[in-house]
Design a protein around this motif. Structure first.
Motif, PDB file in Angstrom:
ATOM      1  N   LEU A  79       2.612  -1.441   5.982  1.00 28.68           N
ATOM      2  CA  LEU A  79       1.444  -1.650   5.131  1.00 28.68           C
ATOM      3  C   LEU A  79       1.670  -0.890   3.832  1.00 28.68           C
ATOM      4  O   LEU A  79       2.066   0.277   3.854  1.00 28.68           O
ATOM      5  N   VAL A 101      -0.187   0.479   0.483  1.00 29.40           N
ATOM      6  CA  VAL A 101      -1.488   0.804  -0.084  1.00 29.40           C
ATOM      7  C   VAL A 101      -1.265   1.167  -1.541  1.00 29.40           C
ATOM      8  O   VAL A 101      -0.385   1.963  -1.861  1.00 29.40           O
ATOM      9  N   PRO A 135       0.606   1.444   9.741  1.00 34.35           N
ATOM     10  CA  PRO A 135      -0.847   1.606   9.843  1.00 34.35           C
ATOM     11  C   PRO A 135      -1.295   2.145  11.200  1.00 34.35           C
ATOM     12  O   PRO A 135      -0.721   1.808  12.235  1.00 34.35           O
ATOM     13  N   LYS A 138      -7.206   0.179  10.203  1.00 38.94           N
ATOM     14  CA  LYS A 138      -7.561  -0.551   8.987  1.00 38.94           C
ATOM     15  C   LYS A 138      -8.891  -1.244   9.236  1.00 38.94           C
ATOM     16  O   LYS A 138      -8.999  -2.125  10.081  1.00 38.94           O
ATOM     17  N   THR A 139      -9.928  -0.789   8.505  1.00 38.60           N
ATOM     18  CA  THR A 139     -11.260  -1.401   8.582  1.00 38.60           C
ATOM     19  C   THR A 139     -11.720  -1.660   7.154  1.00 38.60           C
ATOM     20  O   THR A 139     -11.008  -1.355   6.193  1.00 38.60           O
ATOM     21  N   VAL A 193      -8.670   2.956   5.537  1.00 34.35           N
ATOM     22  CA  VAL A 193      -7.308   2.560   5.905  1.00 34.35           C
ATOM     23  C   VAL A 193      -6.548   3.856   6.159  1.00 34.35           C
ATOM     24  O   VAL A 193      -6.522   4.751   5.313  1.00 34.35           O
ATOM     25  N   SER A 211      -5.332   8.913   4.642  1.00 32.81           N
ATOM     26  CA  SER A 211      -6.516   8.056   4.659  1.00 32.81           C
ATOM     27  C   SER A 211      -6.825   7.565   3.251  1.00 32.81           C
ATOM     28  O   SER A 211      -6.712   8.320   2.281  1.00 32.81           O
ATOM     29  N   THR A 258      -4.627  -3.114  -0.263  1.00 29.09           N
ATOM     30  CA  THR A 258      -3.618  -3.067   0.798  1.00 29.09           C
ATOM     31  C   THR A 258      -2.953  -4.426   0.945  1.00 29.09           C
ATOM     32  O   THR A 258      -3.570  -5.458   0.669  1.00 29.09           O
TER      33      THR A 258
END
Length: 135
Positions: free
Chosen positions: A45, A47, A58, A61-62, A66, A80, A89
């Motif tokens: 992932l 970011v 990751p 992830k919500t 993240v 975070s 992301t």
């Protein structure tokens, strides 16, 4: 010890290596020297936060947070990020954010590592570099 676990001891990032003990020495050797990228079990992932990009594995992830393991240092750092702050992301298909620097290891040392990994399944046979050949 930093990323992998063995018999439930070690790093928090990837599952226990005990399961690979049943694989052939050739298959284990290939996974060490040529890790699959991208690996569907461990997606990378990326970011982007205020123009700075960071890639990692990751954890969570919500819509609100993240979390990813930054593998650019040892031990890996859990970082975070918050999408509400403009963080973007994307799943990366590029190379993995980790590297296996095997330049300091001889084939005999890699054979000893593979024998150790196989010992988790009760295998007692020594592994030699000749076992790395295609079965």
């Amino acid at each position: 010890a930093l990323c992998h676990t063995s018999k439930e001891r070690g790093g928090p990032i990837v599952p226990d290596l005990t399961a690979i003990a049943k694989r052939t020495p050739h298959a284990i050797y290939q996974s060490i020297v040529k890790p699959t990228v991208p690996n569907p079990d461990y997606p990378v992932l990326t970011v982007t936060d205020h123009g700075k990009a960071l890639s990692g594995i990751p954890k969570l992830k919500t819509d609100k947070i993240v979390q990813l393991y930054d593998l650019s240092s040892a031990p890996p750092v859990l970082r975070s990020f918050y999408p509400a702050d403009g963080v973007k992301t994307e799943t990366s298909t590029a190379s993995a954010p980790y590297a296996h620097d095997l330049s300091g290891y001889s084939k005999d040392e890699l054979a000893a590592l593979i024998a150790f990994l196989k010992s988790a399944a009760g295998a007692s046979k020594d592994v030699t570099p000749q076992d790395f050949a295609q079965p």
